[in-house]
Design an enzyme around this catalytic site. Sequence first.
Site, PDB file in Angstrom:
ATOM      1  N   HIS A  52       1.129  -0.817  -0.358  1.00  0.00           N
ATOM      2  CA  HIS A  52      -0.148  -0.150  -0.170  1.00  0.00           C
ATOM      3  C   HIS A  52       1.066   1.241   0.107  1.00  0.00           C
ATOM      4  O   HIS A  52       0.454   2.430  -0.325  1.00  0.00           O
ATOM      5  CB  HIS A  52      -0.462   0.519   1.380  1.00  0.00           C
ATOM      6  N   GLY A  53       2.010   1.187   0.625  1.00  0.00           N
ATOM      7  CA  GLY A  53       2.807   2.382   0.531  1.00  0.00           C
ATOM      8  C   GLY A  53       3.888   2.571   0.861  1.00  0.00           C
ATOM      9  O   GLY A  53       4.455   1.725   2.361  1.00  0.00           O
TER      10      GLY A  53
END
Length: 468
Positions: free
Chosen positions: A323-324
Site C-alpha cells: 500500500h505504500g
Amino acid sequence: MLFSSTTFLFFFLPIVLILYYTVCRKSRMLQNVFLFFASLLFYAWGEPIFVLVMLLSIFMNYVFGLAINKYKYKKSTAKVFLFITAVFNLGILFIFKYLAFVIENINNLSGADFYVPQIALPLGISFFTFQAMSYVIDVYRGEQVQKNPLNVGLYIAFFPQLIAGPIVRYETVAYQIQCRKETFDDFSSGVCRFIIGLSKKVLLANTLAIVADSAFNSDDGNISVAFSWLGAIAYTLQIFFDFSGYSDMAIGLGRMFGFKFLENFDYPYISSSITEFWRRWHISLGTWFRDYVYFPLGGSRVKHKSRLILNLFIVWMLTGIWHGANWTFILWGFMYFVLLTFEKLTNLHKSGKLVWLRHIYTLLFVILGWVLFRADNVTEAFSYIAAMFGGTGTLIDNEALFLLKENIVYFVFAIIISTPLLKSLYYKHFQGKKVVSVLVVVVLMVLFLVSVTYLVKGAYNPFIYFNF
C-alpha cells in the site's frame, strides 16, 4: 485521466465506445488492438513518459510467459524463469515505490548521507505489476500461454482496471479476451453500474473527504474527541465509497465492452470479525496474496502454529508494504497480522456468539486502522488516536458540530448504503415491478446529472488509491 472527470465522461469514453461498436466491429482482433491502444492513450493522458514503463512490463512478462511455457516440462528451468519474473517485476516496483524510502531509513539509522532520489510514482504501478505477475504465474501453473503480445498487452493495460483495479487474474479473462460476447443487457447493466460507482465517488466520497481532511489537517493537540471521531468515521466512509465506487465504475466499463470482472467489495463494514472484513474488502488483492503467497507458503494447513503465524506475518507485512512506502502502512499491516493471528488461534471468527459485540470490535479496529492509513506519519497517527480517546481533554467543539450539521444527510446515506439494506429491500419487495424499474432508471439519470453538475462546478475530486 480520472473516470470522474468531464474529459473521460464526454470525450474519451463516448469516442472509444462508438469506434469499438462501429469501425472495429468487423473482427475481434481489431477490437482488441483498438482497446489496447485506447488504453495506452488513457494512461498517457496524464503520465506520457510512464507508458514506457508499462510497455516494458508488458513486453518482458510476455517473453517470460513464452519462456516458461517452452520449458513447462522441465520444471527446474521453468522455476528459474519464474524467479527472474519475480525479480524483474518486484525490482521495477521497488525502484519507483520504495527506493527513496529505503535510502531515507538507511540515512536515519546509520547517520549516512546517501543521495535520496526524487522518483515520481507511475499511476497504477502496484496494480498492473501484480496483474503482469499473475499472468506469468498462471502460465507456470498450467494456464494456456498467450502467443499474441497485443492480447497480453490488453490484459495488463485495459483501461477500466488499469490504475485502481480490481486486480484481474489472467485465468478469469483469458477466454474473454478472444471469445467474449457483447450483449445489450450487459451493456445496459454496465452503464447502470458505472453510474452507481460515479455517484458513490462524486457525491459521497468527495463530500466526506472534506470533513475527513478538516479533522486530519487540524492541530491534533487541540482537536476535540467528537471532531477526531467525526473525522475518522468520515475517512472510513470516504475510503470505502472512493475505492468501491471506482471498482464499480471499472466493472461497469468492463461490461460495456463484454468483459466480466469479479466483484471487489461485498459490504465489508457489516463484518463481525477481522477475518470476515478481509473477505469482503478489496477482494481481488486479498485473493492475490492468498493464492500467490499464502497458499504457496502452506497457508493454514501446516503442522505447527509457529509456521501459521509466520505465514500470516509474511502476507500482512507484504500487504502493508504494497500500500505504500511509509511506516504507517507497515504498522497498519502489522496490526492486521496481530488481529488475524488472534482470530485464527482462538477461532473467534467462527463463533456464533455475541455477534453484535464482535461487530463493534471489528469496526473499532477497522476505524483505528484507517487512521494509521490516513496519517502522514506514525507520530501523527498516534497523536490523532490519542485525541479520539480524550488525549486533548476537550470533548466537543464548534467545528465538529458545524461539519456534522452541514453533512449529516451525507453521513446517513453513506452509512445506509454501506450496508445491504436497500439491496435486500429491492430484491425482496420490488424486483420485477415495471413501475419500480422505471423509477430506478429515473433515479440513476438524476444521480448522473447531479454528479456531472458537481464535476462541472469543479468540486473537490481526489482519489485515494492513486497513491498506491
